[in-house]
Design a protein around this motif. Structure first.
Motif, PDB file in Angstrom:
ATOM      1  N   PRO A 108       0.793  -1.235   0.000  1.00 14.75           N
ATOM      2  CA  PRO A 108       0.000   0.000   0.000  1.00 14.75           C
ATOM      3  C   PRO A 108       0.822   1.281   0.000  1.00 14.75           C
ATOM      4  CG  PRO A 108      -0.891  -1.574   1.579  1.00 14.75           C
ATOM      5  CD  PRO A 108       0.426  -2.116   1.120  1.00 14.75           C
ATOM      6  N   LEU A 109       2.066   1.201   0.448  1.00 10.24           N
ATOM      7  CA  LEU A 109       2.933   2.389   0.430  1.00 10.24           C
ATOM      8  C   LEU A 109       3.648   2.547  -0.908  1.00 10.24           C
ATOM      9  CD1 LEU A 109       3.427   4.344   2.903  1.00 10.24           C
ATOM     10  CD2 LEU A 109       2.380   2.161   3.502  1.00 10.24           C
ATOM     11  N   ASN A 110       3.684   1.501  -1.703  1.00  9.14           N
ATOM     12  CA  ASN A 110       4.392   1.522  -2.988  1.00  9.14           C
ATOM     13  C   ASN A 110       3.465   1.449  -4.198  1.00  9.14           C
ATOM     14  OD1 ASN A 110       7.463   1.356  -2.455  1.00  9.14           O
ATOM     15  ND2 ASN A 110       6.646  -0.154  -1.033  1.00  9.14           N
ATOM     16  N   ILE A 111       2.253   0.941  -3.985  1.00  8.38           N
ATOM     17  CA  ILE A 111       1.291   0.807  -5.085  1.00  8.38           C
ATOM     18  C   ILE A 111      -0.051   1.353  -4.625  1.00  8.38           C
ATOM     19  CG2 ILE A 111       0.183  -0.734  -6.733  1.00  8.38           C
ATOM     20  CD1 ILE A 111       3.183  -0.794  -6.985  1.00  8.38           C
ATOM     21  N   VAL A 112      -0.436   2.525  -5.104  1.00  8.71           N
ATOM     22  CA  VAL A 112      -1.753   3.089  -4.796  1.00  8.71           C
ATOM     23  C   VAL A 112      -2.512   3.244  -6.108  1.00  8.71           C
ATOM     24  CG1 VAL A 112      -3.016   5.033  -3.833  1.00  8.71           C
ATOM     25  CG2 VAL A 112      -0.865   4.316  -2.795  1.00  8.71           C
ATOM     26  N   ASP A 113      -3.498   2.391  -6.312  1.00  8.48           N
ATOM     27  CA  ASP A 113      -4.297   2.472  -7.538  1.00  8.48           C
ATOM     28  C   ASP A 113      -5.759   2.794  -7.246  1.00  8.48           C
ATOM     29  OD1 ASP A 113      -5.044   0.043  -6.435  1.00  8.48           O
ATOM     30  OD2 ASP A 113      -4.008  -1.154  -7.955  1.00  8.48           O
ATOM     31  N   ASN A 114      -6.061   3.058  -5.959  1.00  7.31           N
ATOM     32  CA  ASN A 114      -7.393   3.497  -5.564  1.00  7.31           C
ATOM     33  C   ASN A 114      -7.233   4.417  -4.372  1.00  7.31           C
ATOM     34  OD1 ASN A 114     -10.018   3.371  -3.956  1.00  7.31           O
ATOM     35  ND2 ASN A 114     -10.608   2.272  -5.812  1.00  7.31           N
ATOM     36  N   TYR A 115      -7.842   5.606  -4.453  1.00  9.46           N
ATOM     37  CA  TYR A 115      -7.705   6.561  -3.359  1.00  9.46           C
ATOM     38  C   TYR A 115      -9.052   7.183  -3.063  1.00  9.46           C
ATOM     39  CZ  TYR A 115      -5.519  10.066  -0.338  1.00  9.46           C
ATOM     40  OH  TYR A 115      -5.148  10.828   0.732  1.00  9.46           O
ATOM     41  N   LEU A 116      -9.449   7.126  -1.799  1.00 13.04           N
ATOM     42  CA  LEU A 116     -10.733   7.654  -1.333  1.00 13.04           C
ATOM     43  C   LEU A 116     -11.895   7.046  -2.098  1.00 13.04           C
ATOM     44  CD1 LEU A 116      -9.810  11.457  -0.935  1.00 13.04           C
ATOM     45  CD2 LEU A 116      -9.592   9.600   0.729  1.00 13.04           C
ATOM     46  N   GLY A 117     -11.705   5.800  -2.514  1.00 13.09           N
ATOM     47  CA  GLY A 117     -12.762   5.094  -3.234  1.00 13.09           C
ATOM     48  C   GLY A 117     -12.779   5.341  -4.729  1.00 13.09           C
TER      49      GLY A 117
END
Length: 522
Positions: free
Chosen positions: A355-364
């Motif tokens: 989750p710290l290196n791959i964020v592909d969804n933010y705040l839904g």
């Protein structure tokens, strides 16, 4: 809240540099050449000014060194075609492109600024040595710090160019401009001597008002890395264990804590450069057209998303903006450093570091690109675009544990190496069945290190250096799929080094005497 004190001072007639006192904010007058180095404070200001050069965009201020240590590997890439990173990332660099500068970032800018650190360090050592206007204790301290900064710069230079001009005297610019190249092995002998001197003098820790200076442990980790590059595994292991067992640094309980912007001086970080917002770059009249980045960091903006690119459903852009605004946040970055396609697709799903290196969804909201949240700072109040106060992490203890594991495996096999890799894996997985490694051969453990360094140290300016010293850069790049680049079609054997920029060759033909091919680029 971090604040800074910016000094301007004159380095005799050759260069004027910006200078910071680490945690104050009170401008001071210019120091004239005839009075410079007339006191302890003058000498300390000179060292602080040399640190300021490291904050230029060409080195640590933006993504200067990231170009060489991360682009063109298998971790990060831009989310769109970008001229300033493509030559290296796509392996199309040549002598002329090495001179092309965008926001003070190019091969040429990095070359010049690393040598500026060296020039200043040599000058400081010359002016401080036997200077009775300065207390002996201060002289020793200043010389040690200058030698560390010189060693750091030459270490980077040998990593990037191999053989290079090498000098440790206070030469004039005219004398420097006619130097030929010295072989890398000779340079590294001098680097190790400087690092060992620094370790014997520099403190283990600094008081809060001096954080941002390099301790003896920063010098120790570079020395260990050089031994590893030389495949002197026992010496590397000894130095790593010295750091693990004798330094005040410890591994934090979770990966996330390491990157908490509210705890930038946490116990795992061996060295980070101190930045503060609202302090702009300072024009350098000694070098027209160039300026210092100041104390506000640009780097987080390179990793922060750009709203015009997000979310995946463009009809939801307004809703995303409102959701961010409600949190005091904004997608106001550039998106030019995102997780590479291969990296995002292969990062283990059960790894707590993901989750710290791959964020592909933010705040839904589903995002178009996978971002690296460990370098994010979306907070508008504390971290506006291109004006961040986030420190630049250079070295941390997790790296040393993985270095120790590699050295032990290479020197003695995997039996004694598990103890060093296991603490890193334990905090990366929820259960022992997931993190435990057992029964590996030396080659299997070696390959485990390849992966573990990739996941743990992603985009922390280690990967391409690792791939080159392991001798697997070409194997890896032949199998990587990028969004916009085709490095497998372009990469050649000489791409393990950079070309000396064309303008440097034109000004100093002696640079071609020992190697007319310019590292293979001719």
């Amino acid at each position: 809240m971090k604040t800074k004190n910016i000094y301007l001072f004159v380095f005799i007639i050759f260069t004027i540099v910006s200078c910071e006192k680490f945690l104050e904010e009170d401008p001071r007058a210019v120091i004239a050449p005839e009075t410079f180095f007339a006191s302890d404070n003058d000498a300390r200001q000179a060292i602080q000014g040399t640190y300021a050069i490291l904050k230029n965009n060409s080195i640590y201020g933006q993504v200067g060194l990231d170009h060489f240590y991360d682009n063109g590997a298998d971790i990060i890439e831009p989310n769109r075609p970008a001229n300033f990173v493509q030559p290296i990332g796509d392996y199309i660099l040549d002598e002329a492109l090495a001179d092309v500068s965008v926001q003070k970032m190019s091969v040429s800018d990095t070359w010049k600024d690393l040598y500026r650190v060296i020039f200043n360090a040599n000058f400081i050592i010359d002016r401080v040595t036997d200077n009775e206007a300065i207390l002996e204790e201060v002289r020793t301290e200043v010389i040690a710090e200058a030698r560390f900064l010189r060693a750091l710069s030459y270490w980077h230079i040998t990593n990037l160019w191999g053989n290079a001009p090498y000098y440790t005297e206070a030469l004039t610019l005219d004398e420097v401009r006619v130097l030929g190249r010295t072989d890398e092995a000779t340079i590294l002998e001098g680097v190790i001597a400087d690092l060992q001197f620094a370790q014997g003098v520099l403190p283990s820790t600094y008081p809060d008002d001096q954080r941002g200076r390099a301790s003896r442990w920063a010098a120790a980790i570079i020395e260990a890395k050089i031994y590893m590059k030389q495949q002197n595994w026992q010496a590397g292991l000894t130095k790593c264990l010295e750091i693990i067992n004798e330094s005040p640094h410890v591994l934090l309980p979770t990966y996330e804590e390491v990157f908490d912007p509210a705890n930038e001086y946490n116990a795992e970080i061996i060295w980070s450069l101190d930045f503060a917002r609202d302090i702009e770059g300072i024009f350098d009249p000694a070098f027209p057209g160039r300026s210092f980045a100041g104390n506000n960091s640009w780097r987080p903006s390179m990793f922060n998303p750009r709203l015009r690119d997000e979310p995946a459903n463009s009809d939801e852009r307004g809703a995303l903006r409102e959701a961010l605004s409600a949190r005091g946040e904004a997608f106001n970055g550039t998106g030019l450093q995102v997780a590479a396609k291969d990296f995002a697709e292969t990062f283990p799903l059960n790894d707590l570091r993901r989750p710290l290196n791959i964020v592909d969804n933010y705040l839904g909201f589903e995002l178009n690109f996978p971002y690296m949240a460990k370098f994010w700072n979306l907070d508008l109040a504390t971290s506006p675009r291109f004006n961040h106060e986030d420190n630049r992490m250079v070295f941390r203890l997790a790296d040393v544990y993985l270095m120790a594991a590699e050295c032990e495996n290479e020197a003695n096999g995997p039996g004694g190496a598990y103890q060093y890799i296991e603490p890193i894996r334990q905090r990366a997985y929820a259960t022992q069945a997931e993190w435990e490694l057992v029964g590996l051969s030396q080659q299997e453990f070696r390959e485990a290190i390849y992966d573990e360094r990739k996941w743990e140290l992603a985009a922390e300016a280690h990967r391409r250096y690792d791939l080159i010293r392991w001798g697997i850069l070409f194997d890896v790049m032949e199998n990587i799929e990028y969004r916009f680049w085709s490095p497998a079609q372009n990469i050649r054997p000489w791409h393990v080094l950079l070309p000396i920029p064309l303008q440097e060759l034109e000004q100093n033909p002696a640079l071609l005497e020992s190697d007319p091919t310019n590292n293979g680029y001719r």
